[in-house]
Design a protein around this motif. Structure first.
Motif, mmCIF file in Angstrom:
data_model
loop_
_atom_site.group_PDB
_atom_site.id
_atom_site.type_symbol
_atom_site.label_atom_id
_atom_site.label_comp_id
_atom_site.label_asym_id
_atom_site.label_seq_id
_atom_site.Cartn_x
_atom_site.Cartn_y
_atom_site.Cartn_z
ATOM 1 N N ARG A 217 0.514 -1.140 -0.160
ATOM 2 C CA ARG A 217 -0.074 0.165 0.023
ATOM 3 C C ARG A 217 1.114 0.791 -0.590
ATOM 4 N NH1 ARG A 217 -5.522 0.250 1.319
ATOM 5 N NH2 ARG A 217 -5.252 2.309 0.383
ATOM 6 N N ASP B 46 -0.732 -0.180 -4.714
ATOM 7 C CA ASP B 46 -1.261 0.110 -4.821
ATOM 8 C C ASP B 46 -2.479 0.002 -5.074
ATOM 9 O OD1 ASP B 46 -2.572 0.828 -1.837
ATOM 10 O OD2 ASP B 46 -3.174 2.557 -3.013
ATOM 11 N N LYS C 244 -3.512 -2.802 -7.133
ATOM 12 C CA LYS C 244 -3.718 -3.561 -7.214
ATOM 13 C C LYS C 244 -4.665 -4.427 -6.020
ATOM 14 C CE LYS C 244 0.192 -4.700 -10.429
ATOM 15 N NZ LYS C 244 1.035 -5.385 -10.488
ATOM 16 N N THR C 245 -4.974 -3.483 -5.002
ATOM 17 C CA THR C 245 -5.862 -4.005 -3.937
ATOM 18 C C THR C 245 -6.974 -3.448 -4.009
ATOM 19 O OG1 THR C 245 -3.892 -4.295 -2.696
ATOM 20 C CG2 THR C 245 -6.689 -4.129 -1.799
#
Length: 135
Positions: free
Chosen positions: A69, A75, A77-78
């Motif tokens: 993150r 980041d 990808k979340t």
């Protein structure tokens, strides 16, 4: 349709005092108010810079920010909230100022679609700054 305007962004930090210092020293925010949030076992502060507000939370027992993150490409990808973004008049001038303040510049974008950068605050949270031409 209901009318509304932006009020604030918020982040969880491990130390409220350290974050208040960082947001003041690096970005020029001042404390508007400090308050407890009993239901969350948290201490909070609302910071202000002109019309902008930013809320900080220090929550008892909170987990640290995961490493993925802390970098904008990973980041994304979340799922979930990513960052807040502020407009700057000149990205290059802003980067010089942030380097002089020893801010953690995480990522710089200079593309045909636009220019901007991401800083990491003292807890690793990403904040974006965008140079957007007028008009």
């Amino acid at each position: 349709m209901a009318d509304f305007t932006f009020h604030h962004g918020g982040v969880s930090v491990p130390s409220l005092d350290e974050a208040i210092d960082w947001y003041g020293r690096v970005l020029g925010f001042t404390v508007e108010k400090r308050f407890p949030i009993a239901a969350a076992r948290a201490q909070a502060a609302m910071l202000r810079k002109g019309p902008l507000r930013f809320e900080l939370f220090e929550v008892e027992g909170a987990a640290p920010l995961p490493d993925d993150r802390r970098h904008p490409p990973s980041d994304l990808k979340t799922h979930g909230n990513k960052h807040v973004a502020f407009r700057v008049a000149d990205l290059e001038d802003f980067l010089i100022e942030m380097a002089a303040k020893q801010a953690d510049i995480a990522f710089v974008v200079r593309e045909a679609f636009g220019k901007g950068c991401f800083l990491r605050d003292c807890a690793g949270n990403l904040i974006e700054f965008v140079e957007e031409p007028d008009g």
